[in-house]
Design an enzyme around this catalytic site. Sequence first.
Site, PDB file in Angstrom:
ATOM      1  N   SER A  53      95.279  28.460  10.196  1.00 35.53           N
ATOM      2  CA  SER A  53      94.472  29.401  10.966  1.00 35.53           C
ATOM      3  C   SER A  53      95.382  30.434  11.604  1.00 35.53           C
ATOM      4  O   SER A  53      96.409  30.068  12.204  1.00 35.53           O
ATOM      5  CB  SER A  53      93.676  28.694  12.063  1.00 35.53           C
ATOM      6  N   ILE A  98      83.060  24.048  13.545  1.00 35.06           N
ATOM      7  CA  ILE A  98      82.627  23.086  12.531  1.00 35.06           C
ATOM      8  C   ILE A  98      83.797  22.230  12.045  1.00 35.06           C
ATOM      9  O   ILE A  98      83.654  21.039  11.784  1.00 35.06           O
ATOM     10  CB  ILE A  98      81.929  23.790  11.340  1.00 35.06           C
ATOM     11  N   LYS A 111      79.376  25.079   3.725  1.00 35.93           N
ATOM     12  CA  LYS A 111      78.206  25.878   3.383  1.00 35.93           C
ATOM     13  C   LYS A 111      78.143  27.140   4.244  1.00 35.93           C
ATOM     14  O   LYS A 111      78.614  27.130   5.379  1.00 35.93           O
ATOM     15  CB  LYS A 111      76.922  25.052   3.498  1.00 35.93           C
ATOM     16  N   ASP A 159      72.108  31.162   8.010  1.00 38.12           N
ATOM     17  CA  ASP A 159      73.224  30.220   8.115  1.00 38.12           C
ATOM     18  C   ASP A 159      72.700  28.825   8.440  1.00 38.12           C
ATOM     19  O   ASP A 159      73.038  27.857   7.747  1.00 38.12           O
ATOM     20  CB  ASP A 159      74.236  30.687   9.157  1.00 38.12           C
TER      21      ASP A 159
END
Length: 308
Positions: free
Chosen positions: A36, A14, A91, A169
Site C-alpha cells: 500500500s 475490507i 468484488k 458496490d
Amino acid sequence: MDPIRIAVVGLGKIARDQHLPAIAGNATFSLAATVSPHDAGLDGIPHFASLDELLEQGPAIDAVSLCTPPQVRYDLATQALKRGVHVFLEKPPGATLSEVVALRDRADKIGVSLFAAWHSRFAAGVAPARAWLAERTIEKVSIVWREDVRVWHPGQAWIWEPGGLGVFDPGINALSILTHILHRPVFLTNATLSIPANRAAPIAADMHFRDTAGAEIHMDLDWRQTGPQSWDIVVETDAGTLKLSSGGAVLALPSGTEHNEDLEYPGLYARFANLIRGGRSDVDIDPLRLVADAFLRGRRVSVEPFID
C-alpha cells in the site's frame, strides 16, 4: 504441502476487517507481504509501496489478494499474472466486463488461478437456499438492499467515480446471491438510477428483472438509509416463501428459520486454496454483467447533491 505465500495489496477497511483475519485463520496460507502506498503495513510483515516493488525486491510469493478500488485492479492483476502469481479479486472483480474477461483469458493461457470472489455467496444461508429453490418453481422475487454509505464507505471518494459503481458496490452483493440461488438466467427489463448532482455514480436504483421462465424480480437499492440496515431477498415459490436476511446470513423457510455462523471470508479463502491446488480458476461475471446492463439501459435522474 508448503503454505501458499500470499500478499495483500491494498490495506483499507475490507482488507483489515476481513482478508487479514481470514488469511491468519487458514493454515493453507502464509502472509508473505503487504502492499500500500498509503499505509505503514503490519508489524513483522514485509511491506511495500507498490506491487512492482514487491515483485522486484520482495520475498517470493505464490498469490496476491487485490483489495484495491476496482479502477486500478486490471493493471495490478496483469502484473501478477505475468509473473505466474495466482490472483484473488475482491468484488467487483474489475471496473469493466471486458477487462475481467481479458484477465480470465490471460490466466487460462498462463495456467494460474484467477478467482473473482463474490463473498456474499458464502453467507451461511445461501447454499441451503440454492438447494431448496432447485426443487421449486419461482413465482416472484423482491430484493431490498438499503444501507448508510456514511457508515460503510466514509470518505471514499473513489466509489463515486466512474468504475466505482456507487450504490452498486453493495448492490452487486445482492446480485451475486440472486444469480447463484436462481437456476435460470436473469436479465434486466428496466431501471431508474438516482445520481447526486455532484457525483458520477448512483446513490440509489430501482430495478426490474425477469428470469427466462418469466418470474418477475424487483430490486430496491439505496445508500441513504439510516438506523437499521436492510439486506433482504424474498423469493415466492409454489411451495411457500423463502427469505434471506442480514445479507444472506439468516435463512427463513416455511419449515423454520436457520441462524448459522457467518464465515464468508474464511469460505472464500478455502475456495481460493482449492482452486490453486487444483489448477483451476473461478471467474463468474454474471453479477457485474447485470450492473453493466443497468448502466446501459437504466434511466438516469438527478437528485440532491451528496456531501460526505
